[in-house]
Design a protein around this motif. Sequence first.
Motif, PDB file in Angstrom:
ATOM      1  N   HIS A 199       0.856  -1.962   0.024  1.00  0.00           N
ATOM      2  CA  HIS A 199      -0.024  -0.421  -0.067  1.00  0.00           C
ATOM      3  C   HIS A 199       0.917   1.365  -0.241  1.00  0.00           C
ATOM      4  CE1 HIS A 199       0.913  -0.998   4.101  1.00  0.00           C
ATOM      5  NE2 HIS A 199       0.798   0.388   4.352  1.00  0.00           N
ATOM      6  N   SER A 224      -4.117   6.420   2.174  1.00  0.00           N
ATOM      7  CA  SER A 224      -3.475   5.298   2.608  1.00  0.00           C
ATOM      8  C   SER A 224      -1.438   5.867   3.502  1.00  0.00           C
ATOM      9  CB  SER A 224      -2.729   4.457   1.468  1.00  0.00           C
ATOM     10  OG  SER A 224      -4.289   4.034   1.172  1.00  0.00           O
ATOM     11  N   ARG A 277       0.426   7.629  -0.942  1.00  0.00           N
ATOM     12  CA  ARG A 277       1.065   6.653  -0.646  1.00  0.00           C
ATOM     13  C   ARG A 277       2.104   6.810   0.575  1.00  0.00           C
ATOM     14  NH1 ARG A 277      -0.999   2.125  -4.469  1.00  0.00           N
ATOM     15  NH2 ARG A 277       0.018   0.966  -3.616  1.00  0.00           N
ATOM     16  N   ARG A 321      -8.985   7.791   5.864  1.00  0.00           N
ATOM     17  CA  ARG A 321      -9.159   7.883   4.124  1.00  0.00           C
ATOM     18  C   ARG A 321      -9.522   8.821   3.689  1.00  0.00           C
ATOM     19  NH1 ARG A 321      -7.129   2.821   1.307  1.00  0.00           N
ATOM     20  NH2 ARG A 321      -6.292   1.599   2.994  1.00  0.00           N
TER      21      ARG A 321
END
Length: 230
Positions: free
Chosen positions: A57, A157, A124, A228
Amino acid sequence: MEHAIVGGADQPVRHSGETLRGWLDELPPDLAEVMVAQMSGRSAAAAALLAERPLGHVMKVFDVGGDGVILAALLQRHPRLHGWLLNQRLPAEAGERLRREDMAERCQATTLDVFHGRLPCGYRPLYVLDTVLCQLGDDLAERLLQRIAAGMAGVGSAELWLVEPILPEPPTAHSSVVDDLVWMAVTAAGRARTLIEHGELLRRAGWPDVEQVPLDDEQGLIVARLPRPR
């Protein structure tokens, strides 16, 4: 530490500036060398364990205040990742380590004032702070965590790893108690903290999702995540 605790000096060595590892300048050279070696040894032990964590991720890793040990391990284990080493005082061995591990094309080492400079980010992201919060008092630690949260807000993320000595609850004989004495001796307000204290600090700084992951007998990993974006 040797002078403040073992030697029984009247006043401990305490650094009051907003510079990570700035307290090293105020230690005798031989003691500073011991402290650096101890920190690097713990980083190496943590790095081997952290590198095995899944990072599908994550796209970019930002190592704040480290010496490149953990960052090199993560990049070596996960070849698609890119990394930044951010420190106000970049250790000379950090660049050499990353070049030796053939990470130069995927990593940048940048001198940055983490309390005032603009923190880089990306899609991310993962921020890693290895033995950083224990060098800081609550006010500075919260401020640094707030700055990281603000820079990562809305990118998707976003995750933060804290590698820290964790004081046991209830208090028992543990290596983190010695760490607590050391950081109180050599810094202005630094100290080891309990898991509850870390959680409270993180939530005040805007990190609502906090999880502890055991590492080894001397240190723990605290994983914090931002909500998120909707």
